[in-house]
Enzyme design. Structure first.
Site, PDB file in Angstrom:
ATOM      1  N   GLU A  43      37.972  67.063  13.496  1.00  0.00           N
ATOM      2  CA  GLU A  43      37.048  68.219  13.741  1.00  0.00           C
ATOM      3  C   GLU A  43      36.221  68.680  12.476  1.00  0.00           C
ATOM      4  O   GLU A  43      35.310  68.090  12.754  1.00  0.00           O
ATOM      5  CB  GLU A  43      38.299  69.449  13.959  1.00  0.00           C
ATOM      6  CG  GLU A  43      37.566  70.597  14.572  1.00  0.00           C
ATOM      7  CD  GLU A  43      38.450  71.126  15.762  1.00  0.00           C
ATOM      8  OE1 GLU A  43      39.426  70.914  16.063  1.00  0.00           O
ATOM      9  OE2 GLU A  43      37.714  72.448  16.048  1.00  0.00           O
ATOM     10  N   GLU A  90      47.230  76.663   9.873  1.00  0.00           N
ATOM     11  CA  GLU A  90      46.190  77.004  11.190  1.00  0.00           C
ATOM     12  C   GLU A  90      47.053  77.982  11.965  1.00  0.00           C
ATOM     13  O   GLU A  90      46.380  78.959  12.387  1.00  0.00           O
ATOM     14  CB  GLU A  90      45.888  75.938  11.784  1.00  0.00           C
ATOM     15  CG  GLU A  90      44.935  76.260  13.151  1.00  0.00           C
ATOM     16  CD  GLU A  90      44.694  74.929  13.907  1.00  0.00           C
ATOM     17  OE1 GLU A  90      45.270  73.865  13.858  1.00  0.00           O
ATOM     18  OE2 GLU A  90      43.595  74.988  14.593  1.00  0.00           O
TER      19      GLU A  90
HETATM   20  C1  BGC Z   1      39.177  75.234  15.478  1.00  0.00           C
HETATM   21  C2  BGC Z   1      39.039  76.577  14.849  1.00  0.00           C
HETATM   22  C3  BGC Z   1      37.984  77.237  15.620  1.00  0.00           C
HETATM   23  C4  BGC Z   1      38.484  77.067  16.964  1.00  0.00           C
HETATM   24  C5  BGC Z   1      37.650  78.012  17.985  1.00  0.00           C
HETATM   25  C6  BGC Z   1      39.447  75.148  16.674  1.00  0.00           C
HETATM   26  O1  BGC Z   1      39.695  73.855  17.212  1.00  0.00           O
HETATM   27  O2  BGC Z   1      40.161  74.387  14.592  1.00  0.00           O
HETATM   28  O3  BGC Z   1      39.369  76.953  13.480  1.00  0.00           O
HETATM   29  O4  BGC Z   1      37.796  78.533  15.160  1.00  0.00           O
HETATM   30  O5  BGC Z   1      38.734  75.765  17.415  1.00  0.00           O
HETATM   31  O6  BGC Z   1      38.555  78.793  18.502  1.00  0.00           O
END
Ligand code: BGC
Length: 882
Positions: free
Chosen positions: A471, A740
């Site tokens: 990501e 997270e």
């Molecule tokens: C990310 C987040 C991001 C989100 C959107 C995720 O996969 O890691 O931090 O804001 O997607 O909802």
């Protein structure tokens, strides 16, 4: 005595590639005397330092003239900049009491402003295409040349489509990592300029570079796809050497360079690196190396983006941490524990027979059986492979990759290195620490550490969501939540200023700010470009935060139109003032627990807030009509919010913590509703057994809303608890970064779904701003940006016996240390010269506030606190209960 320190140009000491935007000069004042203010200043710019000296003829480029102002920065307003110009500048200051000071002379250099300044061509060495898809060997490019004499001056302007390291005569140029980083390469490419004078010599010299795929052609984002901007890396380098006679020689990248592949068989930010040390090219970067057999470099088209000087500090190595322990989990598989979840790479000393294959894998956590937990990395391979040359101890450090890890798994080595021989090399763009927070509660101390480590690891070239899985993107929602905390912890003005350019590059023609920036081409574009509540709003929230912290209107100038376009886009689609249409990916209060906050509540709250901020920006810029218009729009949206989502008892649709805190913090309610919302918020917390349930969107506002609503004790209770769910819960599980998810791992459920379970995401760390502002007591006055007017209001609570907070503002350090001693509260405060502060100390009826044994004058007491104003300097206050 008054003196002037910290001369900066564009927030850097001696930038070598300023322009085309006019540079901004800034300074700090220093004095042992209290109450220093700045009455006026004068900035002078010249082509030679002597001109600015005591007997010099004066500035021959530009002179601001006397400016009656308390501002400690000044934008250059002289004649148009010319490429390669060297500018010397100084500032004279007169204080409020008439004392004057003159600064030393500082320097900056103008970069290459015109495309025609570049004689260099983009070059590469084409990779073999008949091999395995992951065989992407790094081009090694070199050029030998002769200089008749030791040069007087030499500048290397260099960049890559990809990432590079450059060298002169075997020496690495500069200390920057993963340059030129990540921009939309079709829009802009940053080049770096280095002073390489001392690296050159009379006689033969060699300039060289190694290239990796980086963000240009390497893997990134979900699914670890690659080749977003191109399919192979290339180099652009222009060495400009001035001889003692003033004659300039240019050595530029072109087909006179030669190339070869060496030991680095593949390097990718996400996949990792493969090195075959048997193929090392030896002394290829030094004079005398026989490169006749190397093919000539090939010219390529290169990226189409405009070439611009690097606007911010690049990624650097900020720390090294050797492993603490090593365990053999199954025979031949060793796990090293570095004791800290970090981002970067490793340096390892090892020995093996020629051809021995050693493999490193990386993880943030361990499975219950002690093996490496890698499931949460998704498609990111995060594996480095080294094939030993043999016959000696070898040192290997990766170059063009980074991992998010606490644990390193090593296989393939019969004689594994001792923990001290495996060193974590920490990479970050958050290079200059500006904040310190400490206190008597070990849990809060660890929380602060975890927040800082989360920022370090995720402020890597851009503000990313996470550093480990496939990501690592610049999610807008994450940074808008965290920006206040980020600004306290580190000097992020230039870093986030650069990222806002990425954001505007990615703004849709209709005005939508995307979910991520940069927004790479291909499949991401359509999916993530539409703008979502609390994500797209970063385009208004982040610039406003930068202005508040750093006080520089340039960021408002740059961002006003884009931010206004965002609000106009929302207004056009939502004429009834509820944000119901065009909500893009509509993430809502992402990763909240329990009852879900209705997405329309989140959306409309942010719509009003963005309109409010755009109105405030307009006001600061003197655009009175727009200030009025956007302010009125914010009011209309708030009124629509009240009508649609707030009932007669002041209950907000959904009855969730996040619904209340957003409405309270964004000023969406009538006075009566406001009081009710505070009560309902407290009730909503009680219904969760006094635990939080907020996700990314609500979390930053929870403790501030409680504090402002008169529930400081409850705020302390939430932040000091370690029962689930809370910040403290992850700490009790041994977290060394922010997770997270609140439930990334729990005793009862183990790991959360590995499809989304990062242990290094900063959003929940947005509570850091409250630690600084409320526990530590430091904040900038709500109506005066840039810490010129400070409010120091420590709010002891939660059983803490002391707290220490320091923030190095653009004007210098601001600090507050408080300590309870029996019935007394000792408060040490430092205010930088040029600033004033309103001090608010808890002071019960009958209490007394003294400084050095003398009662403080002009204190206004309200029965709970004493308020007074001080000028710059250091103070020791004592508040006695009676
Ligand atoms: C990310 C987040 C991001 C989100 C959107 C995720 O996969 O890691 O931090 O804001 O997607 O909802």
């Amino acid at each position: 005595m008054l003196s002037i320190t910290t001369l900066r140009c564009n927030r850097a000491d001696t930038p070598l590639a300023v322009g085309p935007e006019p540079p901004r000069f800034s300074w700090r004042l220093a004095s042992e005397t209290r109450g220093i203010t700045q009455a006026r200043y004068r900035v002078a710019v010249a082509t030679r330092p002597e001109l600015l000296g005591p007997t010099g003829a004066g500035p021959d480029v530009w002179d601001s003239g006397e400016v009656a102002s308390t501002a400690q920065s000044q934008g250059y307003q002289g004649p148009a900049l010319t490429s390669r110009a060297v500018l010397y500048w100084r500032v004279d200051v007169v204080s409020g009491s008439g004392e004057s000071a003159r600064s030393a002379v500082a320097r900056c250099e103008v970069g290459l402003l015109q495309p025609a300044d570049w004689e260099a061509a983009w070059v590469t060495l084409p990779r073999p295409t008949d091999r395995h898809d992951d065989f992407r060997p790094a081009p090694h490019l070199r050029r030998s040349f002769v200089l008749p004499e030791q040069p007087a001056r030499a500048r290397l302007h260099v960049t890559a489509a990809g990432v590079y390291e450059s060298f002169v005569n075997g020496q690495r140029v500069g200390v920057d990592q993963l340059s030129p980083g990540w921009t939309d390469f079709a829009r802009r490419v940053h080049y770096q300029t280095y002073d390489v004078t001392a690296l050159l010599q009379a006689g033969e010299n060699v300039i060289g570079a190694v290239l990796g795929d980086g963000w240009f052609s390497g893997r990134m984002g979900p699914g670890a796809q690659r080749d977003y901007y191109g399919t192979f890396p290339s180099l652009l380098a222009q060495l400009e050497v001035t001889g003692p006679d003033g004659i300039v020689t240019r050595i530029v990248s072109d087909e006179t360079w030669r190339g070869s592949f060496g030991a680095l068989l593949a390097s990718d930010l996400m996949s990792g690196e493969v090195v075959d040390a048997r193929r090392d090219l030896g002394r290829w970067l030094e004079p005398g190396y026989a490169d006749e057999a190397w093919p000539a470099a090939t010219r390529t088209e290169g990226p189409t983006g405009e070439l611009l000087g690097q606007p911010c500090t690049p990624v650097r190595v900020v720390e090294e941490r050797p492993a603490l322990e090593r365990h053999e989990v199954i025979p031949g598989t060793y796990i090293y524990d570095l004791g800290q979840n970090m981002v970067g790479r490793v340096r390892i000393r090892l020995a093996g027979a020629p051809g021995t294959i050693i493999r490193l894998r990386y993880g943030e956590m361990l499975n219950p059986d002690g093996s490496l937990y890698t499931e949460n990395l998704r498609q990111a391979r995060c594996t480095d492979t080294y094939i030993c040359a043999g016959g000696r101890t070898e040192t290997w450090e990766q170059r063009f990759t980074f991992h998010g890890f606490r644990y390193v798994e090593l296989t393939g080595c019969g004689d594994p290195p001792a923990p001290a021989d495996l060193v974590g090399v920490v990479l970050s763009s958050a290079v200059e620490t500006t904040g310190e927070f400490d206190c008597s509660d070990p849990l809060l101390r660890q929380l602060q550490r975890n927040i800082v480590w989360g920022q370090r690891g995720n402020f890597l070239e851009i503000p990313t969501d996470c550093p480990q899985r496939d990501e690592r993107l610049g999610w807008t929602g994450d940074i808008q939540t965290f920006v206040g905390t980020a600004c306290f912890n580190a000097d992020v003005e230039a870093f986030l200023g650069k990222w806002l350019v990425d954001l505007v590059d990615a703004q849709s023609p209709e005005g939508a700010f995307p979910d991520i920036a940069p927004l790479p081409p291909h499949q991401f574009r359509d999916f993530l470009a539409k703008g979502a509540p609390a994500w797209g709003d970063a385009g208004a929230i982040v610039p406003w935060a930068l202005y508040r912290w750093y006080g520089d209107r340039d960021i408002l100038q740059a961002m006003f139109e884009p931010a206004a376009a965002w609000v106009d886009y929302l207004e056009k689609a939502n004429p009834d003032h509820l944000w119901t249409a065009n909500r893009g990916n509509d993430f809502g209060d992402w990763l909240s627990l329990g009852a879900t906050t209705p997405k329309e509540v989140v959306a409309t709250a942010f719509y009003s807030w963005s309109a409010r901020l755009v109105g405030l920006m307009a006001a600061e810029l003197g655009r009175d009509d727009q200030a009025q218009a956007y302010g009125a729009l914010a009011d209309r949206v708030a009124a629509a919010f009240q009508a649609a989502y707030v009932d007669g008892d002041g209950r907000i649709l959904g009855d969730t913590q996040t619904g209340y805190v957003l409405a309270l913090r964004f000023g969406l309610l009538t006075e009566v509703q406001h009081q009710a919302a505070v009560r309902h918020l407290v009730a909503a917390l009680a219904a969760s057994d006094d635990h939080l349930s907020t996700g990314f969107v609500g979390v930053a506002h929870l403790l501030p809303a409680l504090t402002d609503g008169g529930h400081l004790d409850l705020a302390y209770q939430l932040v000091c608890t370690d029962t689930f769910p809370s910040w403290g819960y992850s700490i009790r599980q041994g977290a060394t970064t922010m997770w997270e998810r609140w439930d990334g791992w729990t005793e009862s459920t183990g790991f959360q779904d590995a499809a989304m379970n990062s242990f290094n995401h900063y959003a929940f760390g947005s509570v850091g701003e409250w630690l600084y502002a409320v526990v530590g007591g430091l904040r900038c006055h709500p109506e005066v940006a840039g810490w010129e007017h400070i409010v120091v209001e420590p709010r002891p609570g939660g059983g803490l016996t002391w707290a220490q907070c320091r923030y190095v503002s653009t004007r210098g350090p601001v600090s507050c240390h408080w300590e309870r001693a029996g019935l007394e509260l000792k408060v040490d405060i430092e205010i930088p010269p040029g600033s004033v502060a309103d001090i608010v100390l808890p002071c019960p009826p009958g209490g007394r506030i003294t400084e050095g044994g003398v009662a403080v004058e002009e204190v206004s007491l309200d029965g709970a606190s004493g308020r007074f104003r001080i000028g710059s300097g250091r103070y020791q206050f004592l508040v006695a209960d009676r």
